[in-house]
Design a protein around this motif. Structure first.
Motif, short mmCIF file in Angstrom:
data_model
loop_
_atom_site.label_atom_id
_atom_site.label_comp_id
_atom_site.label_asym_id
_atom_site.label_seq_id
_atom_site.Cartn_x
_atom_site.Cartn_y
_atom_site.Cartn_z
N SER A 1 0.82 -1.22 0.00
CA SER A 1 0.00 0.00 0.00
C SER A 1 0.85 1.26 0.00
O SER A 1 0.34 2.35 -0.22
N GLU A 2 2.16 1.09 0.30
CA GLU A 2 3.06 2.25 0.33
C GLU A 2 4.16 2.06 -0.69
O GLU A 2 4.56 0.93 -0.99
N LYS A 3 4.71 3.18 -1.15
CA LYS A 3 5.73 3.13 -2.20
C LYS A 3 7.02 2.42 -1.76
O LYS A 3 7.67 1.77 -2.58
N ASP A 4 7.37 2.54 -0.46
CA ASP A 4 8.59 1.86 0.04
C ASP A 4 8.55 0.37 -0.24
O ASP A 4 9.57 -0.27 -0.44
N GLY A 5 7.34 -0.17 -0.21
CA GLY A 5 7.16 -1.61 -0.41
C GLY A 5 7.55 -2.08 -1.80
O GLY A 5 7.62 -3.28 -2.07
N LEU B 1 -1.21 2.77 -5.63
CA LEU B 1 -1.07 1.81 -4.53
C LEU B 1 -2.21 1.96 -3.53
O LEU B 1 -2.65 0.97 -2.92
N ALA B 2 -2.70 3.18 -3.35
CA ALA B 2 -3.84 3.37 -2.45
C ALA B 2 -5.04 2.59 -2.99
O ALA B 2 -5.84 2.03 -2.23
N GLU B 3 -5.15 2.52 -4.32
CA GLU B 3 -6.27 1.81 -4.93
C GLU B 3 -6.06 0.30 -4.95
O GLU B 3 -6.99 -0.47 -4.70
N PHE B 4 -4.82 -0.14 -5.25
CA PHE B 4 -4.59 -1.57 -5.48
C PHE B 4 -3.79 -2.26 -4.38
O PHE B 4 -3.55 -3.46 -4.46
N GLY B 5 -3.31 -1.52 -3.35
CA GLY B 5 -2.53 -2.13 -2.28
C GLY B 5 -3.29 -3.32 -1.68
O GLY B 5 -4.50 -3.24 -1.46
N GLY B 6 -2.58 -4.43 -1.46
CA GLY B 6 -3.21 -5.62 -0.90
C GLY B 6 -3.77 -6.56 -1.96
O GLY B 6 -4.06 -7.72 -1.69
N GLN B 7 -3.92 -6.08 -3.19
CA GLN B 7 -4.43 -6.92 -4.28
C GLN B 7 -3.27 -7.66 -4.96
O GLN B 7 -2.16 -7.14 -5.05
N GLY B 8 -3.56 -8.82 -5.49
CA GLY B 8 -2.56 -9.58 -6.24
C GLY B 8 -2.54 -9.16 -7.70
O GLY B 8 -3.38 -8.36 -8.15
N PHE B 9 -1.58 -9.74 -8.43
CA PHE B 9 -1.49 -9.41 -9.87
C PHE B 9 -2.67 -9.96 -10.67
O PHE B 9 -2.95 -9.46 -11.76
N GLY B 10 -3.35 -10.95 -10.09
CA GLY B 10 -4.55 -11.48 -10.75
C GLY B 10 -5.62 -10.42 -10.90
O GLY B 10 -6.47 -10.49 -11.80
N VAL B 11 -5.60 -9.43 -10.02
CA VAL B 11 -6.52 -8.30 -10.13
C VAL B 11 -5.87 -7.12 -10.87
O VAL B 11 -6.48 -6.50 -11.72
N PHE B 12 -4.60 -6.88 -10.52
CA PHE B 12 -3.94 -5.68 -11.05
C PHE B 12 -3.66 -5.78 -12.55
O PHE B 12 -3.86 -4.82 -13.29
N LYS B 13 -3.20 -6.94 -13.00
CA LYS B 13 -2.85 -7.06 -14.43
C LYS B 13 -4.04 -6.82 -15.36
O LYS B 13 -3.90 -6.08 -16.34
N PRO B 14 -5.19 -7.43 -15.08
CA PRO B 14 -6.33 -7.14 -15.98
C PRO B 14 -6.72 -5.65 -15.96
O PRO B 14 -7.09 -5.10 -17.00
N LYS C 1 7.22 -2.60 -9.41
CA LYS C 1 7.40 -1.15 -9.46
C LYS C 1 7.14 -0.62 -10.88
O LYS C 1 6.49 0.41 -11.09
N ASN C 2 7.65 -1.37 -11.86
CA ASN C 2 7.49 -0.95 -13.25
C ASN C 2 6.02 -0.96 -13.67
O ASN C 2 5.53 0.00 -14.28
N LEU C 3 5.29 -2.03 -13.31
CA LEU C 3 3.88 -2.11 -13.72
C LEU C 3 3.06 -1.02 -13.02
O LEU C 3 2.18 -0.40 -13.64
N VAL C 4 3.37 -0.76 -11.76
CA VAL C 4 2.67 0.33 -11.06
C VAL C 4 2.99 1.67 -11.73
O VAL C 4 2.11 2.51 -11.95
N GLY C 5 4.26 1.83 -12.10
CA GLY C 5 4.67 3.07 -12.78
C GLY C 5 3.97 3.25 -14.12
O GLY C 5 3.58 4.37 -14.48
N ILE C 6 3.80 2.16 -14.85
CA ILE C 6 3.11 2.25 -16.15
C ILE C 6 1.64 2.62 -15.92
O ILE C 6 1.09 3.48 -16.61
#
Ligand code: TYM
Length: 332
Positions: free
Chosen positions: A232-236, A262-275, A244-249
């Motif tokens: 949920s935080e950028k340090d992570g 990260l505030a929106e997707f923190g705690g979610q896996g790539f199964g949610v984030f990638k789509p 980091k790259n996918l979040v940046g894109i």
């Protein structure tokens, strides 16, 4: 007036890094600055290019500029070789730049490969031509991705030495790099520690600007990641280059900050984030790809724009090259 100049090489595989790091940033600058955007065909031939391909790729980059929203009524869009003042200034600057400075350029080391004896002389002096591209317009600002930083420092060093050598302190203004902001360094989808590049042998490493929606989705789905959910935080993200790259894109495409994403997707896996990322990428990129296809099919139209752009650019560069020749002591 503040004046921006930037360029892209017509060497194939135009990708998301070129778009987010450079072309997208060109668009708003055409309203706040006098803007010149070139397609650097003379840089392209520092490594061998098939002539027919080079012509096609030049039209393709021009189409990308137009499709991204660069307006030829506001900005000059042209190919570098159509403005001979670039080559003229490059020669003069070749005599100002020092061998030692060019020996330190990391791009030459990367591109020349193991056998430096077989690299073209043009590849070695590539950064001097780039300095000429900028200084021939007395450009004040240069929007580029992070990988061009060293070249811009060299352009400033060359300008400084020219000004000193010829006793004219403000002859060439020192160009300011504009590198900041999201998208300045987009990494490979296969390896978060190397940058997305035109020359990576794996097509899965980059999202192409002409990719179809299903290809974009497939490449994002196959992108390398780790098994952890997003923090949920950028340090992570510190030790997680791919995440980091996918979040940046996502951030760059959506116009949000990494923190917002990260505030929106923190705690979610790539199964949610990638789509979610694939959907966003298709939404933003598919219209550009469609427009690029339409424009590349009408090469005559695009070439007409390049001719007009070259005329506009020559009107700016002509008087500056005259003054430069006089400063050097050439009879003009
Ligand atoms: P080129 O053609 O390699 O790349 C064009 C632009 O895209 C940026 N870029 C990236 N940005 C973010 N992430 C990436 N992975 C990525 N890959 C590429 C580049 O930084 C560049 O802004 N030498 C230049 C072309 C050039 C030029 C100039 C630029 C020639 N003369 C004068 C500015 C001013 C080059 O090879 O870019």
């Amino acid at each position: 007036t503040p004046r921006v100049l930037s360029g892209v090489q017509p060497t194939g595989n135009l990708h998301l890094g070129n778009y987010l790091g450079a072309i997208r940033k060109f668009v708003p600058l055409q309203d706040s600055h006098e803007a010149l955007y070139c397609i650097v065909d003379m840089h392209a031939i520092t490594v061998w290019q098939d002539p027919k391909e080079l012509r096609n790729q030049t039209v393709q980059i021009a189409a990308a500029y137009l499709a991204a929203g660069i307006d030829p009524a506001k900005a000059a869009i042209f190919n570098q070789s159509a403005v001979p003042e670039h080559a003229q200034l490059a020669w003069i600057l070749n005599c100002v730049a020092r061998m030692g400075w060019l020996n330190r350029m990391t791009q030459f080391k990367d591109k020349a490969g193991k056998d430096k004896e077989k690299a073209s002389v043009g590849l070695f002096t590539y950064p001097v031509l780039m300095a000429a591209d900028i200084l021939v317009y007395r450009a004040t600002h240069v929007p580029v991705g992070d990988d061009q930083k060293q070249h811009l420092e060299l352009a400033r060093d060359i300008a400084t030495k020219f000004n000193n050598d010829f006793g004219a302190e403000d002859f060439f203004p020192l160009p300011e790099p504009m590198i900041q902001g999201p998208g300045a360094r987009i990494m490979s989808l296969r390896d978060g520690t190397s940058k997305m590049s035109k020359s990576d042998p794996s097509d899965l490493s980059r999202i192409g600007m002409m990719d179809y929606a299903d290809t974009i989705s497939k490449k994002i789905k196959k992108a390398k990641t780790d098994p952890e959910p997003l923090p949920s935080e950028k340090d992570g993200l510190a030790d997680r280059p791919e995440a980091k790259n996918l979040v940046g894109i996502y951030a760059a495409l959506s116009g949000k900050s990494d923190e917002d994403v990260l505030a929106e997707f923190g705690g979610q896996g790539f199964g949610v984030f990638k789509p979610a990322l694939a959907e966003l990428a298709v939404e933003k990129l598919a219209p550009i790809a469609g427009e690029m296809r339409r424009l590349t099919a009408d090469a005559d139209y695009v070439e007409g724009i390049l001719r007009d752009g070259a005329a506009k650019a020559r009107a700016v560069a002509g008087p500056i090259i005259e003054e430069t020749k006089k400063a050097v002591g050439f009879l003009v």
